[in-house]
Design a protein around this motif. Structure first.
Motif, PDB file in Angstrom:
ATOM      1  N   UNK A  72      65.367 -92.577  62.716  1.00  0.00           N
ATOM      2  CA  UNK A  72      66.585 -92.540  61.905  1.00  0.00           C
ATOM      3  C   UNK A  72      66.992 -91.103  61.625  1.00  0.00           C
ATOM      4  N   UNK A  73      68.302 -90.888  61.633  1.00  0.00           N
ATOM      5  CA  UNK A  73      68.843 -89.574  61.289  1.00  0.00           C
ATOM      6  C   UNK A  73      69.420 -89.567  59.879  1.00  0.00           C
ATOM      7  N   UNK A  78      65.889 -93.015  56.085  1.00  0.00           N
ATOM      8  CA  UNK A  78      66.302 -94.384  55.771  1.00  0.00           C
ATOM      9  C   UNK A  78      66.527 -95.192  57.057  1.00  0.00           C
ATOM     10  N   UNK A  79      65.824 -96.331  57.167  1.00  0.00           N
ATOM     11  CA  UNK A  79      65.943 -97.190  58.340  1.00  0.00           C
ATOM     12  C   UNK A  79      64.862 -96.994  59.375  1.00  0.00           C
ATOM     13  N   UNK A  80      64.038 -95.964  59.226  1.00  0.00           N
ATOM     14  CA  UNK A  80      62.937 -95.758  60.167  1.00  0.00           C
ATOM     15  C   UNK A  80      62.030 -96.994  60.168  1.00  0.00           C
ATOM     16  N   UNK A 110      64.297 -96.893  51.377  1.00  0.00           N
ATOM     17  CA  UNK A 110      64.817 -96.164  50.220  1.00  0.00           C
ATOM     18  C   UNK A 110      65.835 -95.113  50.620  1.00  0.00           C
ATOM     19  N   UNK A 111      67.001 -95.141  49.994  1.00  0.00           N
ATOM     20  CA  UNK A 111      68.020 -94.122  50.289  1.00  0.00           C
ATOM     21  C   UNK A 111      67.814 -92.849  49.479  1.00  0.00           C
ATOM     22  N   UNK A 112      67.086 -92.953  48.372  1.00  0.00           N
ATOM     23  CA  UNK A 112      66.874 -91.789  47.511  1.00  0.00           C
ATOM     24  C   UNK A 112      65.405 -91.377  47.456  1.00  0.00           C
TER      25      UNK A 112
END
Length: 202
Positions: A72-73, A78-80, A110-112
């Protein structure tokens, strides 16, 4: 003063039983099963203490038992997504007898927070006692050295299982490659033998 004959006989009996007692302690099972005291004769509770070995992914880790599926970039990765085939032993040693494998995925959700991993996996038992039975596990792995997962179901011996797994990172025995978690597993399940008996007599 002479010792009492009965006391001497009792002492000799204790000595004769000592090897048996020590043998039982050395071969103690990693699990314990007891009936659930709720008027449900076909239900049992199992408790286990096992050690999960996560050999982390990466090109410099030849013994890894997980692998990247999606990179993920996004910020914090996030999303890995990784697929895992962790294994469980009865001791912290990675060379111990493998009781089961934890096969599934974990996703950075988690986005944060860069350490908020959603995980879903089956504990697939391969020892003689529970061979082929599974526990379905879901939960989150955070940065803390402890946490808890839910047991959402099971198959085989552990039909209709529900319960939880409390875990903590074994900081003493973990290495840069092998992240070891001590698991305290507790689940209530319906005995497949009793379930078959009930269905037969319906």
């Amino acid at each position: 003063m002479a010792s009492h004959p009965r006391s001497s006989a009792f002492f000799i009996l204790q000595l004769s039983l000592l090897p048996t007692i020590l043998s039982l302690q050395a071969n103690a099972a990693y699990y314990d099963i007891s009936p659930v005291e709720c008027g449900c004769p076909d239900q049992y509770e199992v408790t286990m203490r096992l050690y999960l070995h996560q050999f982390v992914a990466g090109p410099n880790h030849p013994n890894r038992n997980e692998e990247f599926v999606i990179a993920s970039s996004y910020p914090n990765g996030f999303g890995t997504t990784l697929v895992n085939d962790w294994y469980l032993t009865t001791t912290p040693s990675p060379n111990g007898k493998v009781i089961a494998r934890a096969q599934g995925i974990h996703v950075q959700a988690g986005t944060t927070d860069a350490n908020s991993w959603y995980t879903s996996f089956n504990i697939v038992f391969q020892d003689d006692r529970f061979n082929g039975s599974t526990l379905q596990v879901m939960g989150i792995i955070l940065a803390q050295n402890f946490g808890e997962w839910s047991i959402m179901g099971g198959t085989g011996e552990f039909t209709m299982a529900h319960g939880n797994i409390k875990f903590r990172v074994d900081t003493r025995d973990s290495t840069s490659e092998d992240a070891i978690r001590e698991l305290e597993i507790r689940a209530v399940y319906t005995s497949i033998t009793q379930l078959a008996f009930c269905h037969k007599h319906l």
